[in-house]
Write a protein that holds these residues in place. Structure first.
Motif, PDB file in Angstrom:
ATOM      1  N   MET A   1     -47.465 -27.799  16.775  1.00 33.54           N
ATOM      2  CA  MET A   1     -46.398 -26.979  16.213  1.00 33.54           C
ATOM      3  C   MET A   1     -46.633 -26.865  14.712  1.00 33.54           C
ATOM      4  SD  MET A   1     -43.174 -28.676  18.210  1.00 33.54           S
ATOM      5  CE  MET A   1     -43.303 -28.975  19.972  1.00 33.54           C
ATOM      6  N   SER A   2     -46.441 -25.658  14.208  1.00 37.57           N
ATOM      7  CA  SER A   2     -46.723 -25.441  12.797  1.00 37.57           C
ATOM      8  C   SER A   2     -45.648 -24.553  12.179  1.00 37.57           C
ATOM      9  CB  SER A   2     -48.096 -24.781  12.636  1.00 37.57           C
ATOM     10  OG  SER A   2     -48.383 -24.524  11.283  1.00 37.57           O
ATOM     11  N   GLY A   3     -45.049 -25.035  11.087  1.00 37.77           N
ATOM     12  CA  GLY A   3     -44.036 -24.263  10.378  1.00 37.77           C
ATOM     13  C   GLY A   3     -42.900 -23.826  11.276  1.00 37.77           C
ATOM     14  N   LEU A   4     -42.459 -24.721  12.173  1.00 34.25           N
ATOM     15  CA  LEU A   4     -41.529 -24.350  13.240  1.00 34.25           C
ATOM     16  C   LEU A   4     -40.086 -24.296  12.753  1.00 34.25           C
ATOM     17  CD1 LEU A   4     -41.460 -23.670  16.268  1.00 34.25           C
ATOM     18  CD2 LEU A   4     -41.026 -26.093  16.702  1.00 34.25           C
ATOM     19  N   PHE A   5     -39.481 -23.111  12.918  1.00 33.61           N
ATOM     20  CA  PHE A   5     -38.052 -22.913  12.708  1.00 33.61           C
ATOM     21  C   PHE A   5     -37.448 -22.550  14.052  1.00 33.61           C
ATOM     22  CE2 PHE A   5     -39.584 -22.548   8.481  1.00 33.61           C
ATOM     23  CZ  PHE A   5     -38.528 -22.751   7.597  1.00 33.61           C
ATOM     24  N   ALA A   6     -36.384 -23.231  14.456  1.00 35.57           N
ATOM     25  CA  ALA A   6     -35.747 -22.940  15.736  1.00 35.57           C
ATOM     26  C   ALA A   6     -34.299 -23.391  15.685  1.00 35.57           C
ATOM     27  CB  ALA A   6     -36.479 -23.632  16.885  1.00 35.57           C
ATOM     28  N   GLY A   7     -33.482 -22.766  16.508  1.00 35.83           N
ATOM     29  CA  GLY A   7     -32.067 -23.129  16.565  1.00 35.83           C
ATOM     30  C   GLY A   7     -31.357 -22.296  17.603  1.00 35.83           C
ATOM     31  N   TYR A   8     -30.028 -22.363  17.580  1.00 37.28           N
ATOM     32  CA  TYR A   8     -29.220 -21.736  18.616  1.00 37.28           C
ATOM     33  C   TYR A   8     -28.397 -20.562  18.093  1.00 37.28           C
ATOM     34  CZ  TYR A   8     -30.403 -26.302  20.472  1.00 37.28           C
ATOM     35  OH  TYR A   8     -31.097 -27.416  20.867  1.00 37.28           O
ATOM     36  N   VAL A   9     -28.209 -20.499  16.775  1.00 39.59           N
ATOM     37  CA  VAL A   9     -27.412 -19.435  16.152  1.00 39.59           C
ATOM     38  C   VAL A   9     -28.282 -18.735  15.115  1.00 39.59           C
ATOM     39  CG1 VAL A   9     -25.344 -18.888  14.810  1.00 39.59           C
ATOM     40  CG2 VAL A   9     -25.286 -20.747  16.484  1.00 39.59           C
ATOM     41  N   PRO A  10     -28.411 -17.412  15.201  1.00 41.41           N
ATOM     42  CA  PRO A  10     -29.231 -16.703  14.213  1.00 41.41           C
ATOM     43  C   PRO A  10     -28.797 -17.005  12.783  1.00 41.41           C
ATOM     44  CG  PRO A  10     -28.611 -15.231  16.006  1.00 41.41           C
ATOM     45  CD  PRO A  10     -27.844 -16.496  16.210  1.00 41.41           C
ATOM     46  N   GLY A  11     -29.772 -17.294  11.950  1.00 40.72           N
ATOM     47  CA  GLY A  11     -29.482 -17.582  10.555  1.00 40.72           C
ATOM     48  C   GLY A  11     -29.136 -19.027  10.272  1.00 40.72           C
ATOM     49  N   HIS A  12     -29.088 -19.861  11.329  1.00 36.05           N
ATOM     50  CA  HIS A  12     -28.740 -21.270  11.145  1.00 36.05           C
ATOM     51  C   HIS A  12     -29.729 -22.149  11.919  1.00 36.05           C
ATOM     52  CE1 HIS A  12     -24.902 -20.358   9.165  1.00 36.05           C
ATOM     53  NE2 HIS A  12     -24.779 -19.373  10.049  1.00 36.05           N
ATOM     54  N   PRO A  13     -30.962 -22.233  11.464  1.00 33.69           N
ATOM     55  CA  PRO A  13     -31.968 -23.019  12.198  1.00 33.69           C
ATOM     56  C   PRO A  13     -31.672 -24.512  12.152  1.00 33.69           C
ATOM     57  CG  PRO A  13     -32.836 -22.331  10.074  1.00 33.69           C
ATOM     58  CD  PRO A  13     -31.512 -21.633  10.239  1.00 33.69           C
ATOM     59  N   ILE A  14     -31.960 -25.179  13.265  1.00 33.10           N
ATOM     60  CA  ILE A  14     -31.886 -26.634  13.330  1.00 33.10           C
ATOM     61  C   ILE A  14     -33.192 -27.233  12.826  1.00 33.10           C
ATOM     62  CG2 ILE A  14     -31.535 -28.637  14.834  1.00 33.10           C
ATOM     63  CD1 ILE A  14     -29.080 -26.847  14.573  1.00 33.10           C
ATOM     64  N   LEU A  15     -34.311 -26.663  13.280  1.00 30.07           N
ATOM     65  CA  LEU A  15     -35.634 -27.063  12.785  1.00 30.07           C
ATOM     66  C   LEU A  15     -36.011 -26.149  11.633  1.00 30.07           C
ATOM     67  CD1 LEU A  15     -37.519 -27.508  16.192  1.00 30.07           C
ATOM     68  CD2 LEU A  15     -36.317 -29.250  14.847  1.00 30.07           C
ATOM     69  N   ARG A  16     -36.495 -26.759  10.555  1.00 30.16           N
ATOM     70  CA  ARG A  16     -36.739 -25.992   9.328  1.00 30.16           C
ATOM     71  C   ARG A  16     -38.148 -26.260   8.809  1.00 30.16           C
ATOM     72  NH1 ARG A  16     -30.973 -27.527   6.318  1.00 30.16           N
ATOM     73  NH2 ARG A  16     -29.672 -27.151   8.156  1.00 30.16           N
ATOM     74  N   GLY A  17     -39.112 -25.718   9.529  1.00 29.00           N
ATOM     75  CA  GLY A  17     -40.485 -25.830   9.077  1.00 29.00           C
ATOM     76  C   GLY A  17     -41.199 -27.086   9.543  1.00 29.00           C
ATOM     77  N   ARG A  53     -39.351 -18.820  13.670  1.00 28.29           N
ATOM     78  CA  ARG A  53     -40.589 -18.658  12.910  1.00 28.29           C
ATOM     79  C   ARG A  53     -41.519 -19.793  13.292  1.00 28.29           C
ATOM     80  NH1 ARG A  53     -38.204 -18.790   7.033  1.00 28.29           N
ATOM     81  NH2 ARG A  53     -40.315 -19.503   6.548  1.00 28.29           N
ATOM     82  N   GLY A  54     -42.794 -19.637  12.991  1.00 27.77           N
ATOM     83  CA  GLY A  54     -43.754 -20.684  13.273  1.00 27.77           C
ATOM     84  C   GLY A  54     -44.365 -20.545  14.654  1.00 27.77           C
ATOM     85  N   SER A  55     -45.170 -21.524  15.022  1.00 27.39           N
ATOM     86  CA  SER A  55     -45.922 -21.438  16.270  1.00 27.39           C
ATOM     87  C   SER A  55     -45.825 -22.712  17.085  1.00 27.39           C
ATOM     88  CB  SER A  55     -47.400 -21.137  15.970  1.00 27.39           C
ATOM     89  OG  SER A  55     -47.959 -22.158  15.165  1.00 27.39           O
ATOM     90  N   VAL A  56     -45.959 -22.552  18.404  1.00 25.46           N
ATOM     91  CA  VAL A  56     -46.094 -23.660  19.343  1.00 25.46           C
ATOM     92  C   VAL A  56     -47.433 -23.451  20.043  1.00 25.46           C
ATOM     93  CG1 VAL A  56     -45.148 -24.839  21.353  1.00 25.46           C
ATOM     94  CG2 VAL A  56     -43.598 -23.811  19.676  1.00 25.46           C
ATOM     95  N   MET A  57     -48.407 -24.265  19.701  1.00 29.00           N
ATOM     96  CA  MET A  57     -49.762 -24.060  20.194  1.00 29.00           C
ATOM     97  C   MET A  57     -50.082 -25.006  21.356  1.00 29.00           C
ATOM     98  SD  MET A  57     -50.705 -21.692  18.085  1.00 29.00           S
ATOM     99  CE  MET A  57     -52.464 -21.562  18.468  1.00 29.00           C
ATOM    100  N   LEU A  58     -50.717 -24.448  22.379  1.00 29.84           N
ATOM    101  CA  LEU A  58     -51.308 -25.244  23.450  1.00 29.84           C
ATOM    102  C   LEU A  58     -52.797 -24.934  23.402  1.00 29.84           C
ATOM    103  CD1 LEU A  58     -50.833 -27.160  25.853  1.00 29.84           C
ATOM    104  CD2 LEU A  58     -50.704 -25.120  27.308  1.00 29.84           C
ATOM    105  N   GLY A  59     -53.562 -25.872  22.860  1.00 29.68           N
ATOM    106  CA  GLY A  59     -54.950 -25.565  22.570  1.00 29.68           C
ATOM    107  C   GLY A  59     -55.019 -24.503  21.492  1.00 29.68           C
ATOM    108  N   ASP A  60     -55.685 -23.400  21.795  1.00 36.59           N
ATOM    109  CA  ASP A  60     -55.819 -22.308  20.824  1.00 36.59           C
ATOM    110  C   ASP A  60     -54.841 -21.167  21.090  1.00 36.59           C
ATOM    111  OD1 ASP A  60     -57.962 -23.608  19.557  1.00 36.59           O
ATOM    112  OD2 ASP A  60     -59.398 -22.772  20.997  1.00 36.59           O
TER     113      ASP A  60
END
Length: 234
Positions: A1-17, A53-60
């Motif tokens: 995982m790289s630069g991962l932003f994720a959450g449940y409400v738009p504009g309010h991420p729980i994960l911040r990079g 934002r960001g990526s979740v990578m499995l291999g390449d």
């Protein structure tokens, strides 16, 4: 995982990079206080949340925008936090649900369930029992068996010992060691800091949705009490 932003409400991420790597064939542990984003991390890795934002990578391959059923097909299994058995279904039916992606091939599905029951013979003896009639430890065993039906190579494990007695919890951690010994990759989120570090190869600590500290297990085997007190602010 790289630069991962994720959450449940738009504009309010729980994960911040968040940046995190789960090395193949190792147990990577994610620790942190309540609200740090640990479970959100696993839900994103499992495909139940799409990264902002960001990526979740499995291999390449970036799999971050694939739905959960595609993650399963790619060899990713999830053991969710808390009870997730269907209490009115039998043990066999609960385990069979782990092979939902194989439902059109009944022969293949039956063989996959049989392989899991061979691995856990005590569940074979309970296969006709309603899952809701089992003890907490037995239900956790059903959940692990269900996760293994598709034979995943990457296991996402969320708080595996919650609600279990210390003896049963130790058995769960022993099983995680055994799964690692088979070459599976395990990403473990846990509040039982001592037990998690004991089986970890590498540890990440999150704070407020961001990376805090990380390192090999040896770096965290000192005063674990001080770490937890720091989370609690005492």
């Amino acid at each position: 995982m790289s630069g991962l932003f994720a959450g449940y409400v738009p504009g309010h991420p729980i994960l911040r990079g968040v940046d995190l790597t789960a090395q193949s064939g190792r147990i990577t542990v994610v620790l942190g206080p309540n609200g740090a984003g640990k479970s959100t991390l696993l839900k994103t890795a499992a495909g139940f949340l799409v990264p902002l934002r960001g990526s979740v990578m499995l291999g390449d391959t970036d799999i971050g925008h694939l739905p959960a059923h595609r993650h399963i097909a790619l060899g990713i299994g999830l053991l969710p936090q808390g009870r997730s058995t269907f209490p009115d279904l039998s043990v066999y039916e609960n385990i069979e649900l782990g092979g939902w992606s194989m439902r059109s091939d009944r022969k293949r599905l039956a063989a996959a369930v049989e392989a899991v029951l061979t691995r856990y013979p005590h569940l074979r003896e309970l296969r006709h029992r309603a899952a809701g009639s089992l003890s907490g430890g037995q239900q956790r065993a059903v959940e692990i068996a269900r996760m293994l039906v598709p034979d995943p190579t990457v296991l996402l494990v969320d708080e595996p010992s919650v609600g279990l007695s210390p003896i049963v919890a130790r058995q769960v951690y022993q099983e995680l060691r055994a799964l690692k010994a088979e070459g599976r990759t395990i990403l473990l989120v846990d509040q039982d800091v001592r037990a998690a570090i004991a089986i970890a190869d590498y540890v990440y600590v999150l704070g407020s949705g961001r990376n805090d500290v990380e390192g090999d297990r040896s770096a965290f085997e000192g005063d674990l009490g001080a770490m937890v007190r720091g989370w609690l602010g005492v």
